[in-house]
Each structure stands twice: as structure tokens, then as C-alpha cells.
Motif scaffolding. Sequence first.
Motif, PDB file in Angstrom:
ATOM      1  N   TYR A  73       0.891  -1.262   0.043  1.00 11.75           N
ATOM      2  CA  TYR A  73      -0.101   0.002  -0.032  1.00 11.75           C
ATOM      3  C   TYR A  73       0.802   1.328   0.069  1.00 11.75           C
ATOM      4  CZ  TYR A  73      -4.006  -3.063   0.913  1.00 11.75           C
ATOM      5  OH  TYR A  73      -5.107  -3.983   1.039  1.00 11.75           O
ATOM      6  N   ASP A  74       0.222   2.486  -0.617  1.00 15.89           N
ATOM      7  CA  ASP A  74       1.021   3.507  -0.424  1.00 15.89           C
ATOM      8  C   ASP A  74       1.028   4.155   0.583  1.00 15.89           C
ATOM      9  OD1 ASP A  74       1.343   3.387  -3.387  1.00 15.89           O
ATOM     10  OD2 ASP A  74      -0.411   4.572  -3.745  1.00 15.89           O
ATOM     11  N   HIS A  75       0.320   4.188   1.496  1.00 10.83           N
ATOM     12  CA  HIS A  75      -0.048   4.710   2.894  1.00 10.83           C
ATOM     13  C   HIS A  75      -0.517   3.834   4.030  1.00 10.83           C
ATOM     14  CE1 HIS A  75       0.452   8.621   0.690  1.00 10.83           C
ATOM     15  NE2 HIS A  75      -0.440   8.346  -0.127  1.00 10.83           N
ATOM     16  N   SER A  92      -3.942   2.721  -1.223  1.00  9.21           N
ATOM     17  CA  SER A  92      -3.318   3.007  -2.263  1.00  9.21           C
ATOM     18  C   SER A  92      -3.978   4.081  -3.089  1.00  9.21           C
ATOM     19  CB  SER A  92      -2.992   2.029  -2.945  1.00  9.21           C
ATOM     20  OG  SER A  92      -2.145   1.045  -2.423  1.00  9.21           O
ATOM     21  N   GLU A 138      -4.092   6.297  -6.980  1.00  8.58           N
ATOM     22  CA  GLU A 138      -3.800   6.144  -8.367  1.00  8.58           C
ATOM     23  C   GLU A 138      -4.400   7.603  -8.945  1.00  8.58           C
ATOM     24  OE1 GLU A 138      -4.738   3.686 -12.187  1.00  8.58           O
ATOM     25  OE2 GLU A 138      -3.798   2.588 -10.455  1.00  8.58           O
TER      26      GLU A 138
END
Length: 247
Positions: A112-114, A140, A142
Motif C-alpha cells: 500500500y502507498d500509505h 493506495s 492512483e
Amino acid sequence: MGNYQTQCRRTVLKSSAAALSGFSLIGTGLAANGGDHEEELNTDFPPGKDEEVIKFAKNFHELDEDRCEAIWEELNRGQQIAYSNVVTPREVYYEEVDKEETNQLTTLSVGYDHDSTFHFKVYGAGDIKVIDLYHEIKWSVEDESIVDVEGNGWSDNLTHLWSDEGNSESRFEESPWTHDSDDKVGSVTSIRSRKFTFAGAPWGGLTYYPETNVWAVYNGGSGVGACDDDGIGDIKTDDRPVICSSV
């Protein structure tokens, strides 16, 4: 995850029937084999004096499982009622968990991004910690839109006779990035409710359903939003209360 530790957990099965019926073995003293905390433990504390009950509870929680069981069976009905009162949830405070500590606590999938984890500390009377409750959210992004999200929750360090019965509710609520961009998810709120039961109250069982509400936004921000702690008391930070109205 659902992992948790309960102080004196086995006593729930072995002594709750005695607690409910009022049966007790009144003791006059205990061998001091539990260190400083047991040496300071007064099993003859007067139930009507809150400060003595709180002092007993704090020392009691530091003992090992077997000693807790033996001591609980020595308390009379009035003492058991007094103890139950001081470990009934009254206030909840929270803080965000450090990222390094989060990595040690969680087993959610990576990628995951965060990610953010918040620690909700449930207190009874006299600053007695009753439950440590955690709520984690990972997401995440996009093209400035949240495209994937996952939530998790667990508890730890439950006091004597409290038990974690698992999730009673878990859901997500999405909001658009702007009113003109309904196709983009700008924020997601993770709402979780967990069931806890207290087996030792002489007047009957006690059930507690704390609800936590954690939000995340596409730019990486996160926080604690509207919340509901079953009317026990306001969820607070160390310096100010959080608004606990419905979402």
C-alpha cells in the motif's frame, strides 16, 4: 488480526461463577511471592473507599495469572462489586502509533502507498487502563483517487475478567474528491465496532461496544473522525476532546 493479551485471563472461566453468585473466600493475608506489587496489595480494602479500591486494582493488575485467580477468590462480594465498578470503561484517549511500532504490530499485506494506525486507550476510574484498542487503515492512490483500502483492528492488555469477542461491525464509507469529480475517491472512512464482555460483575454481565472511526485521504493524510464509545464517555486526545457525534 484479533490478537490480544488478557491479564489473568483464565480466571474468567474459573471464578466468574463465584463472582456472579456472590460466593467468596475471605482471606486475611497472602504470601508475598508477587514482588513489590503483591507486598503492597491489601485484600482487606474497604469497598466504599474509591482510592483504596483503585490502589488495589493497580497492584492487582501487575500480578501473574495464577496469583490473580487466588486473590480474586478471596475477595468478598462487596469488594468484587467495587473492583468491577473501577474497571468499567469511562474515558477513551487516542494517539497515532509510530510507524516503526506499526510495522511490529500489524500483519496486513504489504504494497500500500500509505498506512496509519491509531491507539485508543480505554480507562476506568483513577487512570486504570482497561483495554488497549488499535485501528489501522492502509490505502493506495492512483491519479489522485483512492483505489484500494484495507482496515484492521485488534486489542491488547485487557484487565482482569475482560475479554475480546471480536468485531461486531466493520465497513468503509467513500467520499468523492470534489463535488464535480464523483469518479474519484478523495477520502475513505473505516468504521469498526468491537465487542468486549466483562465476566466478573456480581450484578450480571457487562458488554461494551466501542466504535472507532478513522479516515484517510488521497494525499496521504489520516485522522480520527466522528466516534461512538457506547455512551461511556468522550473519546479524547491528551489535550482536547474529539467530537463524538454520529457520522
